[in-house]
Design an enzyme around this catalytic site. Structure first.
Site, short mmCIF file in Angstrom:
data_model
loop_
_atom_site.label_atom_id
_atom_site.label_comp_id
_atom_site.label_asym_id
_atom_site.label_seq_id
_atom_site.Cartn_x
_atom_site.Cartn_y
_atom_site.Cartn_z
N THR A 173 -14.35 -61.96 5.95
CA THR A 173 -14.45 -61.86 7.40
C THR A 173 -14.91 -60.46 7.72
O THR A 173 -14.35 -59.49 7.21
CB THR A 173 -13.12 -62.24 8.09
OG1 THR A 173 -13.20 -61.86 9.45
CG2 THR A 173 -11.92 -61.59 7.44
N GLU A 316 -8.79 -66.02 8.69
CA GLU A 316 -7.47 -65.77 8.11
C GLU A 316 -6.49 -66.92 8.31
O GLU A 316 -5.42 -66.93 7.71
CB GLU A 316 -6.85 -64.50 8.74
CG GLU A 316 -7.50 -63.20 8.32
CD GLU A 316 -8.66 -62.78 9.21
OE1 GLU A 316 -9.26 -63.67 9.84
OE2 GLU A 316 -8.95 -61.57 9.27
N LYS A 426 -8.35 -50.58 29.76
CA LYS A 426 -7.12 -50.12 30.41
C LYS A 426 -7.49 -49.27 31.62
O LYS A 426 -8.05 -48.19 31.48
CB LYS A 426 -6.26 -49.33 29.43
CG LYS A 426 -4.84 -49.20 29.92
CD LYS A 426 -3.88 -48.93 28.80
CE LYS A 426 -2.46 -49.25 29.26
NZ LYS A 426 -1.46 -48.91 28.26
N TRP A 431 -4.00 -53.66 32.17
CA TRP A 431 -5.03 -54.20 31.29
C TRP A 431 -6.00 -55.09 32.06
O TRP A 431 -5.59 -55.94 32.85
CB TRP A 431 -4.39 -55.04 30.17
CG TRP A 431 -3.45 -54.26 29.30
CD1 TRP A 431 -2.09 -54.30 29.32
CD2 TRP A 431 -3.79 -53.32 28.29
NE1 TRP A 431 -1.57 -53.44 28.38
CE2 TRP A 431 -2.60 -52.83 27.73
CE3 TRP A 431 -5.02 -52.84 27.80
CZ2 TRP A 431 -2.58 -51.89 26.70
CZ3 TRP A 431 -5.00 -51.91 26.78
CH2 TRP A 431 -3.79 -51.44 26.24
P1 AMP Z 1 -13.66 -65.60 12.65
O1 AMP Z 1 -12.66 -65.25 11.62
O2 AMP Z 1 -14.99 -64.96 12.43
O3 AMP Z 1 -13.76 -67.05 12.88
O4 AMP Z 1 -13.17 -64.95 14.03
C1 AMP Z 1 -11.90 -65.23 14.57
C2 AMP Z 1 -11.82 -64.71 15.98
O5 AMP Z 1 -12.72 -65.43 16.83
C3 AMP Z 1 -10.47 -64.88 16.62
O6 AMP Z 1 -9.56 -63.88 16.24
C4 AMP Z 1 -10.83 -64.81 18.10
O7 AMP Z 1 -11.00 -63.47 18.54
C5 AMP Z 1 -12.18 -65.49 18.16
N1 AMP Z 1 -12.01 -66.91 18.55
C6 AMP Z 1 -11.93 -67.98 17.76
N2 AMP Z 1 -11.80 -69.11 18.49
C7 AMP Z 1 -11.78 -68.76 19.79
C8 AMP Z 1 -11.66 -69.46 21.03
N3 AMP Z 1 -11.55 -70.78 21.11
N4 AMP Z 1 -11.66 -68.73 22.17
C9 AMP Z 1 -11.81 -67.38 22.13
N5 AMP Z 1 -11.93 -66.67 20.99
C10 AMP Z 1 -11.92 -67.34 19.84
#
Ligand code: AMP
Length: 529
Positions: A173, A316, A426, A431
């Site tokens: 990631t 993760e 902020k 926030w």
């Molecule tokens: P990844 O590991 O590249 O899939 O990224 C994970 C991150 O994507 C999460 O920690 C969120 O910040 C964002 N994310 C995943 N699903 C959503 C969702 N449905 N709405 C908003 N953010 C999301």
């Protein structure tokens, strides 16, 4: 005393055995990059995976070795998922959109031994070969090379056996800072995750399901679909190119009922449908995740009779964390309220636990009141414990993993993501959610993409500005966009400025890179600062 039931190791090779035995004739269709098409079945996938296992053994691949892929979605890639784990190896799916330094880092860090790749990525191979120090064998999927490689094998072999806690897959990631980090999934975690995906609120599969996954096999374990789809024995339709016209044609011709992708995928499908008058009459379940699905997207799909599973997860978390499961009173709710619910990130399936802790101090667990936002933490049997080769756990003593997301949890358990911890703005000690500003902004007819970042302000500490890419041929002024936002967010959240740009920087996984955007606007001065 132990319970007296069978020791059935939760290894993912059972999944492909099941698919071939119980759903052996169900088709796997691929539309290749050159426009040709091919068809195989779950029985065919298993046979080829066994042959690949034999071919890997001949290359000297040992249990635990990492076998990498650099490929789009297609049947040979699917074969490789099961072939790699079948030999007792660890499948490492590499994202071809990463930058060269990241590609160099992850293949060397993973100590990949074998790399299987699409011909389309030959330039990456040529560039990176001198920099990749551990890869001994390069095998191209195209021009008959993959078939030639496994062609001499007869499939008369067995899968490697071992502990259900053995690793089976590795995904990196790429954060916005530092080197990418590896998430090393177990057979057990992947098996449990696959079963969880079969819940109606998540993938909603049954024997009739036909799935075209647009989410790539190289991103976040393709949301677990190659495992879950095999467990359910569905028909898969893969496209090695992500072109809206190709996808629409395939979906209609193959009568696709299910699809999964990030919001930008749906956006390009909508644009194509608007331009050509095409529709997706057979589609009934759409999984959207990876970033927040805008309201108009959910509304449009729901109005077309599609059930939307708006899911939150991370590499993760394997990645299923939450999904937009229907609430007990769903059928009595007016349409607008149903959309309100789907716009949030939904509730956890059994197995995942969530909580929010204070952003300001260490550790205080926040109430699930639908108002108090905090740092989102998660735990469960398919959630990471420790990054690959890290010297300490990524979780606390109670196994809570810090997601880096900022969220509110509602009393019924519904998760509402409001930001990333690094991106919240902020202002005057309060926030402001950059994500909510962005989501509101993309509802304006002239806005193609929007990103909000905090800019230094001597009195308020930070104030938001909104960076906007306009849709081609549609105009709007900064004032019009601010007036539009005023109908959707609190007055003190309104951006101090709206800046129009030609493009917004993205990361290798297609998300807005706030870090690069902040760098671009480093010397920006607010009018009253
Ligand atoms: P990844 O590991 O590249 O899939 O990224 C994970 C991150 O994507 C999460 O920690 C969120 O910040 C964002 N994310 C995943 N699903 C959503 C969702 N449905 N709405 C908003 N953010 C999301």
């Amino acid at each position: 005393m132990l319970g007296a039931m069978q020791d059935f190791d939760l290894r993912v090779t059972h999944i492909i055995d099941h698919a071939a035995r119980e759903h052996g004739t169900r088709e796997i269709v691929t539309r290749w990059a050159d426009g040709s098409e091919s068809r195989t079945t779950w029985a065919g996938i298993r046979h080829d995976a066994l042959r690949m296992t034999q071919a890997l053994r001949k290359l000297g691949v040992q249990v635990g070795d990492r076998i990498a892929t650099l490929a789009m979605n297609h049947s040979r890639h699917l074969v490789s998922w099961y072939g790699a784990v079948g030999v007792g190896g660890v499948l490492h799916t590499i994202n071809p959109r990463l930058f060269d330094d990241q590609l160099e880092y992850i293949a060397n860090h993973a100590e990949d031994q074998v790399l299987l790749y699409d011909k389309a990525f030959q330039p990456i191979i040529d560039r990176m070969k001198p920099r990749w120090t551990t890869i001994r064998h390069y095998i191209c999927y195209d021009d008959g090379q993959f078939e030639d490689w496994i062609g001499g094998e007869d499939g008369q072999t067995t899968w490697a056996t071992g502990d259900e806690r053995d690793p089976c897959m590795l995904c990196y990631t790429s954060g916005t800072t530092g080197n990418p980090k590896g998430v090393l999934y177990q057979h057990r975690s992947t098996f449990l995750h696959a079963i969880t995906g079969l819940q109606p609120a998540i993938f909603d599969f049954d024997a009739r399901s036909v799935m075209l996954p647009v989410v790539p096999m190289f991103h976040a374990a393709s949301w677990g679909l190659p495992w879950g789809g095999a467990a359910a024995g569905i028909k898969f339709v893969f496209s090695a190119v992500n072109d809206a016209a190709v996808l629409t044609e395939l979906m209609n011709r193959e009568r696709v009922t299910h699809s999964a992708g990030v919001p930008t995928v749906w956006l390009s499908m909508f644009q194509h449908m608007d331009a050509t008058g095409a529709s997706l009459p057979t589609l009934r379940h759409a999984i959207i995740g990876g970033s927040a699905a805008p309201r108009f997207m959910i509304e449009r799909l729901m109005k077309a009779g599609v059930n939307v599973a708006h899911a939150w997860g991370m590499t993760e978390t394997s990645p299923i964390g939450t999904t937009g499961a229907k609430t007990h009173d769903w059928d009595d709710l007016p349409f607008e309220q149903q959309v309100d619910i789907k716009q949030m990130q939904g509730r956890v399936p059994f197995g995942v636990e969530l909580r929010c802790v204070s952003l300001d101090g260490p550790g205080e667990v926040l109430p699930r009141d639908g108002k108090t936002s905090g740092a989102l933490q998660v735990r469960g049997p398919w959630v990471i414990k420790r990054y690959f080769k890290a010297d300490k756990d990524a979780t606390d003593a109670e196994q809570w993993f810090d997601t880096g997301d900022v969220a509110v949890i509602h009393p019924d358990g519904t998760l509402q993501l409001t930001d990333r911890t690094k991106d919240v703005i902020k202002s005057g000690g309060e926030w402001i959610s950059s994500v909510e500003l962005e989501n509101a902004a993309v509802g304006h007819p002239a806005v193609a993409e929007a990103a909000a970042i905090g800019i230094y302000h001597p009195k308020w500490d930070e104030r938001p500005i909104l960076v906007v890419v306009k849709k081609a041929g549609v105009d709007a002024t900064a004032e019009e966009i601010r007036n539009y936002l005023a109908q959707h967010v609190a007055k003190w959240w309104l951006p101090d400025a709206v800046e129009f740009v030609d493009d917004i920087p993205h990361t290798g996984t297609g998300k807005i890179s706030k870090k690069d955007l902040r760098d671009r606007f480093r010397d920006y001065k607010l009018a009253d600062a």
